[in-house]
Design an enzyme around this catalytic site. Structure first.
Site, PDB file in Angstrom:
ATOM      1  N   ARG A  29      75.092 -38.932  66.082  1.00  0.00           N
ATOM      2  CA  ARG A  29      75.558 -37.683  65.485  1.00  0.00           C
ATOM      3  C   ARG A  29      74.482 -36.602  65.530  1.00  0.00           C
ATOM      4  O   ARG A  29      74.784 -35.419  65.747  1.00  0.00           O
ATOM      5  CB  ARG A  29      76.000 -37.935  64.041  1.00  0.00           C
ATOM      6  CG  ARG A  29      76.613 -36.704  63.390  1.00  0.00           C
ATOM      7  CD  ARG A  29      77.297 -37.072  62.085  1.00  0.00           C
ATOM      8  NE  ARG A  29      77.981 -35.943  61.498  1.00  0.00           N
ATOM      9  CZ  ARG A  29      77.695 -35.457  60.284  1.00  0.00           C
ATOM     10  NH1 ARG A  29      76.744 -36.020  59.556  1.00  0.00           N
ATOM     11  NH2 ARG A  29      78.380 -34.436  59.815  1.00  0.00           N
ATOM     12  N   HIS A  69      74.912 -32.765  66.871  1.00  0.00           N
ATOM     13  CA  HIS A  69      74.588 -31.599  66.054  1.00  0.00           C
ATOM     14  C   HIS A  69      73.421 -30.802  66.624  1.00  0.00           C
ATOM     15  O   HIS A  69      73.259 -29.632  66.296  1.00  0.00           O
ATOM     16  CB  HIS A  69      74.304 -32.025  64.611  1.00  0.00           C
ATOM     17  CG  HIS A  69      75.551 -32.360  63.846  1.00  0.00           C
ATOM     18  ND1 HIS A  69      75.605 -32.372  62.465  1.00  0.00           N
ATOM     19  CD2 HIS A  69      76.797 -32.678  64.266  1.00  0.00           C
ATOM     20  CE1 HIS A  69      76.842 -32.695  62.083  1.00  0.00           C
ATOM     21  NE2 HIS A  69      77.575 -32.897  63.155  1.00  0.00           N
ATOM     22  N   VAL A 126      74.221 -26.515  68.723  1.00  0.00           N
ATOM     23  CA  VAL A 126      73.550 -25.356  68.130  1.00  0.00           C
ATOM     24  C   VAL A 126      72.468 -24.866  69.094  1.00  0.00           C
ATOM     25  O   VAL A 126      71.396 -25.447  69.179  1.00  0.00           O
ATOM     26  CB  VAL A 126      72.935 -25.731  66.763  1.00  0.00           C
ATOM     27  CG1 VAL A 126      72.323 -24.509  66.099  1.00  0.00           C
ATOM     28  CG2 VAL A 126      73.998 -26.350  65.861  1.00  0.00           C
ATOM     29  N   ASP A 166      68.075 -28.820  72.247  1.00  0.00           N
ATOM     30  CA  ASP A 166      66.699 -28.328  72.297  1.00  0.00           C
ATOM     31  C   ASP A 166      65.860 -28.848  71.133  1.00  0.00           C
ATOM     32  O   ASP A 166      64.825 -28.277  70.806  1.00  0.00           O
ATOM     33  CB  ASP A 166      66.687 -26.785  72.291  1.00  0.00           C
ATOM     34  CG  ASP A 166      67.352 -26.213  71.046  1.00  0.00           C
ATOM     35  OD1 ASP A 166      67.846 -27.007  70.205  1.00  0.00           O
ATOM     36  OD2 ASP A 166      67.379 -24.977  70.898  1.00  0.00           O
ATOM     37  N   ASN A 182      75.120 -30.512  57.871  1.00  0.00           N
ATOM     38  CA  ASN A 182      73.984 -31.444  57.897  1.00  0.00           C
ATOM     39  C   ASN A 182      73.464 -31.848  56.531  1.00  0.00           C
ATOM     40  O   ASN A 182      72.982 -32.963  56.346  1.00  0.00           O
ATOM     41  CB  ASN A 182      72.813 -30.822  58.689  1.00  0.00           C
ATOM     42  CG  ASN A 182      73.141 -30.653  60.164  1.00  0.00           C
ATOM     43  OD1 ASN A 182      73.940 -31.412  60.714  1.00  0.00           O
ATOM     44  ND2 ASN A 182      72.540 -29.656  60.783  1.00  0.00           N
ATOM     45  N   PRO A 216      81.762 -27.885  64.295  1.00  0.00           N
ATOM     46  CA  PRO A 216      83.091 -27.789  63.696  1.00  0.00           C
ATOM     47  C   PRO A 216      83.185 -28.541  62.370  1.00  0.00           C
ATOM     48  O   PRO A 216      82.666 -29.654  62.254  1.00  0.00           O
ATOM     49  CB  PRO A 216      84.017 -28.417  64.746  1.00  0.00           C
ATOM     50  CG  PRO A 216      83.142 -29.205  65.646  1.00  0.00           C
ATOM     51  CD  PRO A 216      81.763 -28.630  65.565  1.00  0.00           C
ATOM     52  N   HIS A 273      83.638 -41.482  66.542  1.00  0.00           N
ATOM     53  CA  HIS A 273      84.052 -41.854  65.186  1.00  0.00           C
ATOM     54  C   HIS A 273      84.600 -43.277  65.110  1.00  0.00           C
ATOM     55  O   HIS A 273      85.196 -43.656  64.108  1.00  0.00           O
ATOM     56  CB  HIS A 273      85.048 -40.835  64.628  1.00  0.00           C
ATOM     57  CG  HIS A 273      84.418 -39.512  64.287  1.00  0.00           C
ATOM     58  ND1 HIS A 273      85.119 -38.442  63.796  1.00  0.00           N
ATOM     59  CD2 HIS A 273      83.121 -39.102  64.357  1.00  0.00           C
ATOM     60  CE1 HIS A 273      84.297 -37.421  63.598  1.00  0.00           C
ATOM     61  NE2 HIS A 273      83.081 -37.792  63.932  1.00  0.00           N
TER      62      HIS A 273
HETATM   63  C1  HEM Z   1      85.440 -33.047  66.907  1.00  0.00           C
HETATM   64  C2  HEM Z   1      84.794 -32.508  65.908  1.00  0.00           C
HETATM   65  C3  HEM Z   1      84.021 -33.295  64.905  1.00  0.00           C
HETATM   66  C4  HEM Z   1      84.084 -33.150  63.557  1.00  0.00           C
HETATM   67  C5  HEM Z   1      84.931 -32.154  62.796  1.00  0.00           C
HETATM   68  C6  HEM Z   1      83.205 -34.137  62.988  1.00  0.00           C
HETATM   69  C7  HEM Z   1      82.985 -34.308  61.627  1.00  0.00           C
HETATM   70  C8  HEM Z   1      82.302 -35.355  61.060  1.00  0.00           C
HETATM   71  C9  HEM Z   1      82.172 -35.583  59.643  1.00  0.00           C
HETATM   72  C10 HEM Z   1      82.732 -34.702  58.554  1.00  0.00           C
HETATM   73  C11 HEM Z   1      81.472 -36.730  59.483  1.00  0.00           C
HETATM   74  C12 HEM Z   1      81.077 -37.386  58.134  1.00  0.00           C
HETATM   75  C13 HEM Z   1      79.799 -36.748  57.646  1.00  0.00           C
HETATM   76  C14 HEM Z   1      79.471 -37.088  56.206  1.00  0.00           C
HETATM   77  O1  HEM Z   1      80.378 -37.334  55.416  1.00  0.00           O
HETATM   78  O2  HEM Z   1      78.281 -37.075  55.844  1.00  0.00           O
HETATM   79  C15 HEM Z   1      81.136 -37.225  60.790  1.00  0.00           C
HETATM   80  C16 HEM Z   1      80.423 -38.370  61.042  1.00  0.00           C
HETATM   81  C17 HEM Z   1      80.045 -38.775  62.307  1.00  0.00           C
HETATM   82  N1  HEM Z   1      80.240 -38.073  63.475  1.00  0.00           N
HETATM   83 FE1  HEM Z   1      81.459 -36.506  63.748  1.00  0.00          FE
HETATM   84  N2  HEM Z   1      82.634 -34.865  63.982  1.00  0.00           N
HETATM   85  C18 HEM Z   1      83.091 -34.380  65.180  1.00  0.00           C
HETATM   86  C19 HEM Z   1      82.709 -34.807  66.441  1.00  0.00           C
HETATM   87  C20 HEM Z   1      81.727 -35.746  66.684  1.00  0.00           C
HETATM   88  C21 HEM Z   1      81.121 -35.996  67.967  1.00  0.00           C
HETATM   89  C22 HEM Z   1      81.442 -35.230  69.240  1.00  0.00           C
HETATM   90  C23 HEM Z   1      80.228 -36.995  67.786  1.00  0.00           C
HETATM   91  C24 HEM Z   1      79.298 -37.642  68.789  1.00  0.00           C
HETATM   92  C25 HEM Z   1      79.504 -37.668  70.090  1.00  0.00           C
HETATM   93  C26 HEM Z   1      80.295 -37.381  66.393  1.00  0.00           C
HETATM   94  C27 HEM Z   1      79.602 -38.419  65.825  1.00  0.00           C
HETATM   95  C28 HEM Z   1      79.689 -38.783  64.499  1.00  0.00           C
HETATM   96  C29 HEM Z   1      79.141 -40.028  63.978  1.00  0.00           C
HETATM   97  C30 HEM Z   1      78.521 -41.148  64.803  1.00  0.00           C
HETATM   98  C31 HEM Z   1      79.343 -40.011  62.588  1.00  0.00           C
HETATM   99  C32 HEM Z   1      78.890 -41.055  61.564  1.00  0.00           C
HETATM  100  C33 HEM Z   1      77.455 -40.736  61.172  1.00  0.00           C
HETATM  101  C34 HEM Z   1      76.786 -41.698  60.198  1.00  0.00           C
HETATM  102  O3  HEM Z   1      77.381 -42.710  59.790  1.00  0.00           O
HETATM  103  O4  HEM Z   1      75.626 -41.413  59.816  1.00  0.00           O
HETATM  104  N3  HEM Z   1      81.182 -36.580  65.748  1.00  0.00           N
HETATM  105  N4  HEM Z   1      81.650 -36.364  61.730  1.00  0.00           N
END
Ligand code: HEM
Ligand SMILES: *[C@@H]1O[C@H](CO)[C@@H](O)[C@H](O)[C@H]1NC(C)=O
Length: 321
Positions: A62, A66, A70, A74, A94, A163, A193
């Site tokens: 993640r 992120h 942005v 980099d 973040n 997003p 996810h």
């Molecule tokens: C499509 C739009 C996306 C949205 C709206 C989104 C949103 C989120 C949100 C809200 C969380 C939970 C964060 C929290 O509660 O602290 C999350 C977790 C995560 N996201 Fe996304 N995400 C998106 C795309 C992606 C992409 C493209 C990747 C990587 C290629 C990604 C990888 C992850 C991972 C691995 C987690 C779990 C992180 C952890 O357990 O520490 N996400 N995401």
């Protein structure tokens, strides 16, 4: 005739230069002679971090997303706040959420020990993301390298570029398309996810207020650990993939078809819109989302890198040299 051809060739050459200038020097063998032990060194540290805590693989992946969303990949997300700029760590997507910075520090120290001053933090993050996917059972690929590190970070660009989980499908498509990523890339990258955790505050309104959600999943599985009242249990965690949150498999897409996506934004990918057919295809063809994910990760890693003499190679990922 000769001059017509030579001017045609010059125009074509210029076109290639212009089109290719974004990532002209990223290559899979960038550190081949300057740091031959790089890939082994990073993988060793990522392996030990994931063996201590499986979730760390998700957190590192993640961080890379992120970073890239942005101002390009980099290393800007890794910078701590300074008196000159507010960094990205406290941006809304973040704050209390992005994690793994200590592991990036450990990897960077290990890399500095074998090749001091050579490898950028942006590249360390790109390699760590690739290793995380591989270690958790996903595909692997040759990661492109040669990015340099930003000398500044942007809180506002992080707030505007990443997003939010409240996004609808059109908003997701346009955020990705602004960075050259297609609708298919959006769906394929969302496969991330299949691992990791989310806080109650990011999915509360979905499990209490939305109708495109499996009732038993919302009521019996998620609501007991995510109280309705905002402010209580905000940081309680739930797995993004309810069945197998520590492995890369196709449960993520099956969940969407079953209306068991955890985030509002997840379920948008299968909600009667243009991406339904892509999701459905992925539930039956795991091989195709493996390769589409790799293609999209490489495209995401190509987003406006600093190259050549731009930026710097940071000594410490948390601060500019
Ligand atoms: C499509 C739009 C996306 C949205 C709206 C989104 C949103 C989120 C949100 C809200 C969380 C939970 C964060 C929290 O509660 O602290 C999350 C977790 C995560 N996201 Fe996304 N995400 C998106 C795309 C992606 C992409 C493209 C990747 C990587 C290629 C990604 C990888 C992850 C991972 C691995 C987690 C779990 C992180 C952890 O357990 O520490 N996400 N995401
Ligand atoms: C559900 O929606 C109502 C009406 O928009 C809102 O007032 C309420 O706060 C929402 N509940 C949750 C848990 O998000």
């Amino acid at each position: 005739m000769a001059s017509f051809f030579s001017s045609l060739m010059i125009s074509l050459g210029l076109l290639v230069l212009v089109l290719g200038s974004g990532n002209a020097t990223l290559s899979t063998n960038f550190y081949y002679s300057s740091c031959p032990k790089l890939l082994d060194t990073v993988k060793c540290t990522v392996e030990s971090a994931i063996s201590k805590e499986t979730r760390m693989g998700a957190s590192l992946l993640r961080l890379f997303f992120h970073d890239c969303f942005v101002n390009g990949c980099d290393g800007s997300i890794l910078l701590d706040d300074t008196s000159k700029f507010a960094g990205e760590k406290n941006a809304k997507p973040n704050r209390n959420s992005a994690r793994g910075f200590e592991v990036i520090d450990q990897i960077k120290s290990a890399v500095e020990a074998v090749c001091p001053g050579v490898v950028s933090c942006a590249d360390v993050l790109a390699i760590a993301a690739k290793d995380s996917v591989e270690i958790l059972g996903g595909p692997t690929w040759n990661v492109k390298l040669g990015r340099r590190d930003a000398r500044t970070a942007s809180l506002s660009a992080a707030n505007n570029g990443i997003p939010p989980p409240t996004s609808n499908l059109n908003q997701l498509i346009s955020r990705f398309s602004a960075l050259g990523l297609s609708t298919k890339d959006l769906v394929a990258l969302s496969w991330a996810h299949t691992i990791g955790q989310a806080r109650c505050t990011t999915f509360r309104s979905r499990i209490y207020n939305e109708t495109n959600i499996d009732t038993s999943f919302a009521l019996n599985t998620r609501q007991p650990k995510c109280p309705k009242a905002s402010g209580s249990g905000d940081n309680n965690l739930a797995p993004l993939d309810l069945k197998t949150p520590t492995s890369f498999d196709n449960h993520y897409f099956n969940n969407l078809v079953d209306k068991k996506g955890l985030l509002h934004s997840d379920q948008q990918l299968f909600n009667g819109g243009s991406t339904d057919s892509i999701v459905r295809g992925y539930t039956t063809e795991p091989a195709s989302f493996y390769s589409d994910f790799v293609t999209a990760m490489i495209k995401m890693g190509d987003i406006s890198p600093l190259t050549g003499s731009q930026g710097e190679v940071r000594k410490n990922c948390r601060s500019v040299n």
